[in-house]
Design an enzyme around this catalytic site. Structure first.
Site, mmCIF file in Angstrom:
data_model
loop_
_atom_site.group_PDB
_atom_site.id
_atom_site.type_symbol
_atom_site.label_atom_id
_atom_site.label_comp_id
_atom_site.label_asym_id
_atom_site.label_seq_id
_atom_site.Cartn_x
_atom_site.Cartn_y
_atom_site.Cartn_z
ATOM 1 N N HIS A 143 0.840 -1.202 0.000
ATOM 2 C CA HIS A 143 0.000 0.000 0.000
ATOM 3 C C HIS A 143 0.873 1.251 0.000
ATOM 4 O O HIS A 143 1.940 1.267 0.618
ATOM 5 C CB HIS A 143 -0.891 -0.008 1.251
ATOM 6 N N SER A 349 -8.760 -15.078 -1.108
ATOM 7 C CA SER A 349 -8.901 -13.643 -1.266
ATOM 8 C C SER A 349 -10.310 -13.301 -1.731
ATOM 9 O O SER A 349 -10.953 -14.095 -2.419
ATOM 10 C CB SER A 349 -7.865 -13.166 -2.282
HETATM 11 C C1 LIG Z 1 -6.680 0.026 2.609
HETATM 12 C C2 LIG Z 1 -5.303 -0.396 2.852
HETATM 13 C C3 LIG Z 1 -4.465 0.341 3.686
HETATM 14 C C4 LIG Z 1 -4.853 1.694 4.228
HETATM 15 O O1 LIG Z 1 -5.870 1.598 5.112
HETATM 16 P P1 LIG Z 1 -6.774 2.873 5.439
HETATM 17 O O2 LIG Z 1 -7.628 2.363 6.532
HETATM 18 O O3 LIG Z 1 -7.514 3.204 4.175
HETATM 19 O O4 LIG Z 1 -5.861 3.973 5.837
HETATM 20 C C5 LIG Z 1 -3.210 -0.153 3.985
HETATM 21 N N1 LIG Z 1 -2.805 -1.325 3.465
HETATM 22 C C6 LIG Z 1 -3.570 -2.055 2.652
HETATM 23 C C7 LIG Z 1 -3.039 -3.353 2.120
HETATM 24 C C8 LIG Z 1 -4.847 -1.613 2.302
HETATM 25 O O5 LIG Z 1 -5.586 -2.335 1.454
#
Ligand SMILES: *Cc1c(COP(=O)(O)O)cnc(C)c1O
Length: 412
Positions: A143, A349
């Site tokens: 992410h 998934s």
């Molecule tokens: C959505 C997501 C995040 C971020 O999460 P938020 O709650 O939107 O800040 C981090 N890592 C992964 C793998 C995600 O899918």
């Protein structure tokens, strides 16, 4: 000195200036009437593009909408502020600890955070403070909040290649570990990547760290489980290598609250080994608490909402939801394939990747897109009726022979 424009009389001569009171009154009509509510209802009914569980009602939580609930400071210490639910926050954290294989709860620390992003940022911070000359390692499918956390914290971030499924490439990981074996390694792995819903091989990466003789004191391993850290622990037959569990030498795990848990506000959970939280704690007498969190004031409504979900749904409810979603995701993929579309659907998934449909369909179902590809996530609110409606629109919007962009690899 730079002159800043004031919002005084000068601003009113600006042709783009909108008087605040006229703006407020139009918005107020929308707000009080059904317009905004209708818009939200329609959007929720069709949503399948983000990993949000919209099948919650938050009935108990909404009773407290009129209170400022602030879990100020460290959840284990509390503060002078009376309208708080730190005790429920601890329960929420304990619940997550159980799901993530914690044996000795006293050896761990956790908090409800503002989102998965805050969890990642704080984990990278805990890692940075634990190590000498740290560097962050994450895969190219990680992410964007992880490279961002490294940037904010002033640490180098090395990007590791990922394979066709979107998992971290172990061969490249070994190479990077070897090249940086003299530095502190903040290794961030993902349980359910954002775009392709892939699971990094956590056990495989830990084995490589051992193999390359990186001592515990020179590594910090964080698992970003925003979505699937609250999915795979509830599924049967999952390969242990991808499970987010403190049985393994993991230092922290984070997840979002508004993803699989299902809350009416963005939030998250972070659990870390207590030694890491203790390392950064300093006592602040003003709040009568320990400064172990990024935010001073913290959203108590989020804690209530997660607590309500955990207690009303229970482990059985999460199990049922996870299994049912996975089943629907498999059928959804099979249906798309039966019409000749390539689909990537990683094992365990809820995420499907397929060729991007027309803009209308993308907008209606609020799909997240990446180049020629789009993805949908089969969450508890994405039922068969929604999938059927989507398939109708998807097929109608596509040419007779489906175009096949560079997605043949999706069959991987
Ligand atoms: C959505 C997501 C995040 C971020 O999460 P938020 O709650 O939107 O800040 C981090 N890592 C992964 C793998 C995600 O899918």
């Amino acid at each position: 000195m730079v002159e800043t424009e004031s919002a005084g009389p000068n601003a009113m001569s600006n042709p783009d200036y909108i008087a605040l009171d006229s703006l407020t009154s139009t918005r107020m009509v929308e707000f009080q009437g059904d317009e905004l509510k209708d818009k939200f209802e329609t959007a929720r009914k069709n949503h399948m593009g983000y990993p949000y569980n919209l099948a919650f009602n938050a009935a108990m939580t909404s009773r407290f909408g009129g209170y400022l609930i602030n879990n100020l400071g460290d959840p284990y210490v509390g503060s002078h502020y009376g309208t708080e639910v730190c005790d429920l926050e601890i329960e929420v954290i304990k619940w997550a600890m159980n799901i993530w294989g914690v044996q000795q709860q006293d050896d761990y620390w956790g908090s409800v955070v503002a989102s998965g992003t805050e969890g990642n940022l704080w984990a990278v911070y805990l890692g940075r403070e634990a190590l000498v000359d740290p560097v962050v390692i994450c895969s190219e499918d990680a992410h964007y909040s992880l490279p961002k956390a490294a940037r904010i914290l002033g640490i180098d971030c090395i990007t590791c290649a990922s394979n066709a499924k979107g998992e971290i490439c172990l061969k490249d990981f070994r190479k990077i570990v070897r090249t940086h074996s003299h530095r502190g390694l903040v290794v961030t792995l993902t349980c359910g990547t954002t775009i392709r819903g892939a699971h990094d091989n956590i056990a495989g990466c830990l084995e490589i760290l051992d193999d390359e003789a990186i001592p515990q004191s020179q590594r910090y391993v964080h698992v970003d489980g925003a979505l699937n850290a609250l999915v795979v622990p509830f599924l049967d037959g999952v390969n242990r290598d991808i499970l987010p569990t403190f049985d393994m030498e993991i230092d922290s795990i984070s997840a979002s609250g508004h993803k699989m848990i299902g809350t009416p506000m963005p939030c998250g959970i972070l659990v870390a080994r207590r030694a890491h939280a203790d390392r950064v704690a300093s006592a602040i007498s003003y709040i009568r608490s320990n400064d172990t969190t990024l935010m001073g004031s913290r959203n108590g409504h989020a804690t209530l909402a997660i607590w309500e979900r955990f207690t009303t749904l229970g482990v059985d409810g999460f199990r049922r939801d996870a299994a049912a979603c996975l089943e629907r995701a498999k059928c959804f993929a099979a249906q798309l394939r039966s019409h000749g579309f390539p689909v990537l659907h990683n094992q365990f998934s809820l995420t499907l990747v397929f060729p991007k449909p027309s803009d209308d369909v993308v907008k209606k179902y609020q799909l997240a897109c990446d180049g020629d590809l789009a993805h949908a996530i089969v969450m508890p609110n994405v039922g068969n009726d929604l999938i059927d409606r989507f398939l109708q629109d998807y097929l109608a919007g596509c040419a007779e022979t489906p175009t096949r962009p560079a997605v043949m690899e999706l069959q991987a």
